[in-house]
Design a protein around this motif. Structure first.
Motif, PDB file in Angstrom:
ATOM      1  N   MET A   1       0.854  -1.184   0.000  1.00 24.92           N
ATOM      2  CA  MET A   1       0.000   0.000   0.000  1.00 24.92           C
ATOM      3  C   MET A   1       0.895   1.241   0.000  1.00 24.92           C
ATOM      4  O   MET A   1       1.860   1.321   0.758  1.00 24.92           O
ATOM      5  CB  MET A   1      -0.875  -0.032   1.257  1.00 24.92           C
ATOM      6  N   PRO A   2       0.580   2.241  -0.826  1.00 27.00           N
ATOM      7  CA  PRO A   2       1.415   3.451  -0.867  1.00 27.00           C
ATOM      8  C   PRO A   2       1.291   4.239   0.433  1.00 27.00           C
ATOM      9  O   PRO A   2       0.294   4.158   1.137  1.00 27.00           O
ATOM     10  CB  PRO A   2       0.851   4.242  -2.054  1.00 27.00           C
ATOM     11  N   GLU A   3       2.340   4.995   0.723  1.00 27.32           N
ATOM     12  CA  GLU A   3       2.319   5.802   1.946  1.00 27.32           C
ATOM     13  C   GLU A   3       1.274   6.904   1.815  1.00 27.32           C
ATOM     14  O   GLU A   3       0.948   7.340   0.716  1.00 27.32           O
ATOM     15  CB  GLU A   3       3.692   6.392   2.248  1.00 27.32           C
ATOM     16  N   PRO A   4       0.736   7.345   2.957  1.00 31.03           N
ATOM     17  CA  PRO A   4      -0.257   8.420   2.925  1.00 31.03           C
ATOM     18  C   PRO A   4       0.358   9.708   2.377  1.00 31.03           C
ATOM     19  O   PRO A   4       1.548   9.963   2.539  1.00 31.03           O
ATOM     20  CB  PRO A   4      -0.658   8.598   4.385  1.00 31.03           C
ATOM     21  N   ARG A   5      -0.477  10.511   1.741  1.00 29.98           N
ATOM     22  CA  ARG A   5      -0.041  11.787   1.156  1.00 29.98           C
ATOM     23  C   ARG A   5      -0.745  12.919   1.895  1.00 29.98           C
ATOM     24  O   ARG A   5      -1.971  12.965   1.947  1.00 29.98           O
ATOM     25  CB  ARG A   5      -0.399  11.802  -0.325  1.00 29.98           C
ATOM     26  N   ILE A   6       0.065  13.835   2.456  1.00 40.64           N
ATOM     27  CA  ILE A   6      -0.472  14.963   3.212  1.00 40.64           C
ATOM     28  C   ILE A   6      -0.096  16.249   2.489  1.00 40.64           C
ATOM     29  O   ILE A   6       1.055  16.436   2.092  1.00 40.64           O
ATOM     30  CB  ILE A   6       0.069  14.978   4.650  1.00 40.64           C
ATOM     31  N   LEU A   7      -1.076  17.122   2.340  1.00 41.25           N
ATOM     32  CA  LEU A   7      -0.886  18.418   1.694  1.00 41.25           C
ATOM     33  C   LEU A   7      -1.121  19.508   2.728  1.00 41.25           C
ATOM     34  O   LEU A   7      -2.192  19.575   3.339  1.00 41.25           O
ATOM     35  CB  LEU A   7      -1.867  18.580   0.534  1.00 41.25           C
ATOM     36  N   PHE A   8      -0.096  20.353   2.943  1.00 37.86           N
ATOM     37  CA  PHE A   8      -0.213  21.489   3.846  1.00 37.86           C
ATOM     38  C   PHE A   8      -0.476  22.740   3.020  1.00 37.86           C
ATOM     39  O   PHE A   8       0.182  22.965   1.997  1.00 37.86           O
ATOM     40  CB  PHE A   8       1.075  21.664   4.660  1.00 37.86           C
ATOM     41  N   VAL A   9      -1.426  23.571   3.471  1.00 31.44           N
ATOM     42  CA  VAL A   9      -1.849  24.743   2.712  1.00 31.44           C
ATOM     43  C   VAL A   9      -1.895  25.972   3.615  1.00 31.44           C
ATOM     44  O   VAL A   9      -2.383  25.904   4.741  1.00 31.44           O
ATOM     45  CB  VAL A   9      -3.246  24.517   2.081  1.00 31.44           C
ATOM     46  N   CYS A  10      -1.391  27.086   3.093  1.00 27.14           N
ATOM     47  CA  CYS A  10      -1.626  28.402   3.683  1.00 27.14           C
ATOM     48  C   CYS A  10      -1.875  29.354   2.514  1.00 27.14           C
ATOM     49  O   CYS A  10      -2.092  28.899   1.386  1.00 27.14           O
ATOM     50  CB  CYS A  10      -0.482  28.850   4.590  1.00 27.14           C
ATOM     51  N   VAL A  11      -1.873  30.633   2.745  1.00 25.37           N
ATOM     52  CA  VAL A  11      -2.205  31.559   1.664  1.00 25.37           C
ATOM     53  C   VAL A  11      -1.083  31.651   0.635  1.00 25.37           C
ATOM     54  O   VAL A  11      -1.270  31.336  -0.535  1.00 25.37           O
ATOM     55  CB  VAL A  11      -2.571  32.961   2.211  1.00 25.37           C
ATOM     56  N   LYS A  12       0.106  32.050   1.064  1.00 27.55           N
ATOM     57  CA  LYS A  12       1.184  32.329   0.102  1.00 27.55           C
ATOM     58  C   LYS A  12       2.126  31.155  -0.137  1.00 27.55           C
ATOM     59  O   LYS A  12       2.932  31.189  -1.070  1.00 27.55           O
ATOM     60  CB  LYS A  12       2.003  33.533   0.569  1.00 27.55           C
ATOM     61  N   ASP A  70      -6.956  21.823  -7.686  1.00 26.91           N
ATOM     62  CA  ASP A  70      -7.845  20.717  -7.337  1.00 26.91           C
ATOM     63  C   ASP A  70      -7.117  19.386  -7.440  1.00 26.91           C
ATOM     64  O   ASP A  70      -7.373  18.466  -6.654  1.00 26.91           O
ATOM     65  CB  ASP A  70      -9.078  20.701  -8.249  1.00 26.91           C
ATOM     66  N   ASP A  71      -6.190  19.253  -8.400  1.00 29.16           N
ATOM     67  CA  ASP A  71      -5.443  18.003  -8.549  1.00 29.16           C
ATOM     68  C   ASP A  71      -4.590  17.709  -7.319  1.00 29.16           C
ATOM     69  O   ASP A  71      -4.484  16.553  -6.895  1.00 29.16           O
ATOM     70  CB  ASP A  71      -4.562  18.032  -9.802  1.00 29.16           C
ATOM     71  N   LEU A  72      -3.965  18.744  -6.743  1.00 25.30           N
ATOM     72  CA  LEU A  72      -3.184  18.538  -5.524  1.00 25.30           C
ATOM     73  C   LEU A  72      -4.076  18.082  -4.374  1.00 25.30           C
ATOM     74  O   LEU A  72      -3.720  17.174  -3.623  1.00 25.30           O
ATOM     75  CB  LEU A  72      -2.449  19.820  -5.134  1.00 25.30           C
ATOM     76  N   VAL A  73      -5.242  18.707  -4.237  1.00 18.38           N
ATOM     77  CA  VAL A  73      -6.181  18.314  -3.182  1.00 18.38           C
ATOM     78  C   VAL A  73      -6.654  16.888  -3.418  1.00 18.38           C
ATOM     79  O   VAL A  73      -6.668  16.060  -2.501  1.00 18.38           O
ATOM     80  CB  VAL A  73      -7.373  19.292  -3.104  1.00 18.38           C
ATOM     81  N   ARG A  74      -7.020  16.577  -4.649  1.00 21.47           N
ATOM     82  CA  ARG A  74      -7.522  15.255  -5.003  1.00 21.47           C
ATOM     83  C   ARG A  74      -6.481  14.163  -4.716  1.00 21.47           C
ATOM     84  O   ARG A  74      -6.820  13.059  -4.295  1.00 21.47           O
ATOM     85  CB  ARG A  74      -7.906  15.241  -6.481  1.00 21.47           C
ATOM     86  N   ALA A  75      -5.199  14.459  -4.946  1.00 15.41           N
ATOM     87  CA  ALA A  75      -4.129  13.472  -4.752  1.00 15.41           C
ATOM     88  C   ALA A  75      -3.818  13.225  -3.275  1.00 15.41           C
ATOM     89  O   ALA A  75      -3.190  12.219  -2.939  1.00 15.41           O
ATOM     90  CB  ALA A  75      -2.867  13.922  -5.480  1.00 15.41           C
ATOM     91  N   ALA A  76      -4.252  14.118  -2.403  1.00 16.19           N
ATOM     92  CA  ALA A  76      -3.921  14.010  -0.975  1.00 16.19           C
ATOM     93  C   ALA A  76      -4.886  13.088  -0.251  1.00 16.19           C
ATOM     94  O   ALA A  76      -6.065  12.983  -0.595  1.00 16.19           O
ATOM     95  CB  ALA A  76      -3.945  15.401  -0.340  1.00 16.19           C
ATOM     96  N   ASP A  77      -4.366  12.447   0.782  1.00 19.36           N
ATOM     97  CA  ASP A  77      -5.217  11.682   1.695  1.00 19.36           C
ATOM     98  C   ASP A  77      -5.740  12.583   2.810  1.00 19.36           C
ATOM     99  O   ASP A  77      -6.752  12.283   3.435  1.00 19.36           O
ATOM    100  CB  ASP A  77      -4.424  10.521   2.308  1.00 19.36           C
ATOM    101  N   LEU A  78      -5.021  13.688   3.044  1.00 17.64           N
ATOM    102  CA  LEU A  78      -5.433  14.665   4.042  1.00 17.64           C
ATOM    103  C   LEU A  78      -4.871  16.022   3.642  1.00 17.64           C
ATOM    104  O   LEU A  78      -3.706  16.116   3.266  1.00 17.64           O
ATOM    105  CB  LEU A  78      -4.897  14.296   5.436  1.00 17.64           C
ATOM    106  N   VAL A  79      -5.704  17.056   3.732  1.00 18.13           N
ATOM    107  CA  VAL A  79      -5.266  18.434   3.531  1.00 18.13           C
ATOM    108  C   VAL A  79      -5.313  19.120   4.885  1.00 18.13           C
ATOM    109  O   VAL A  79      -6.327  19.061   5.585  1.00 18.13           O
ATOM    110  CB  VAL A  79      -6.176  19.182   2.529  1.00 18.13           C
ATOM    111  N   VAL A  80      -4.190  19.752   5.259  1.00 16.59           N
ATOM    112  CA  VAL A  80      -4.119  20.500   6.507  1.00 16.59           C
ATOM    113  C   VAL A  80      -3.928  21.969   6.154  1.00 16.59           C
ATOM    114  O   VAL A  80      -2.948  22.337   5.512  1.00 16.59           O
ATOM    115  CB  VAL A  80      -2.957  20.022   7.397  1.00 16.59           C
TER     116      VAL A  80
END
Length: 135
Positions: A1-12, A70-80
């Motif tokens: 199973m592939p490792e989880p993918r986490i996307l961190f987001v802020c404004v800039k 949207d592709d980055l969000v879609r590829a993530a298992d969790l967005v923080v």
């Protein structure tokens, strides 16, 4: 199973989300795939963010701000999302967490001292998140 993918987001994507991504790479190593992006990506990294992370052995100096898609969000298992300023809508059911991060400037704390407090606040949260994904 592939490792989880986490996307961190802020404004800039020049400070807090880059810091969280760097700290997560340090905490979780290869157990998690990490990315970061901004809702209105800026032109460069916050120099004090880079400096404060270097103090704890994390080098983000080669990173560049990236625009959230949207592709980055879609590829993530969790967005923080770090802070309330950035708004991220879930895509295809991707869960989104919002972290209310410490903002020392509201208490008159500025400069590298401010960034160290922000770093330490994010680091505690990242360690907890790394534990969630390693169990």
């Amino acid at each position: 199973m592939p490792e989880p993918r986490i996307l961190f987001v802020c404004v800039k994507n020049g400070g807090k989300s880059q810091m969280a991504a760097g700290l997560m790479r340090q905490a979780a190593g290869d157990a998690v795939t990490v990315d970061s992006a901004g809702t209105r990506a800026g032109d460069g990294l916050n120099a004090l963010s880079v400096e404060s992370l270097a103090e704890v052995g994390v080098d983000i100096s080669a990173e560049r701000p990236k625009q959230l898609t949207d592709d980055l969000v879609r590829a993530a298992d969790l967005v923080v999302v770090l802070g309330r300023e950035a708004q991220v809508e879930p895509v295809d059911g991707t869960p989104v967490e919002v972290w209310e991060t410490d903002e020392p400037s509201r208490r008159g704390i500025e400069g590298v001292e401010r960034m160290r407090l922000v770093r330490d606040d994010i680091a505690v949260r990242v360690r907890g998140l790394a534990e969630r994904f390693s169990s």
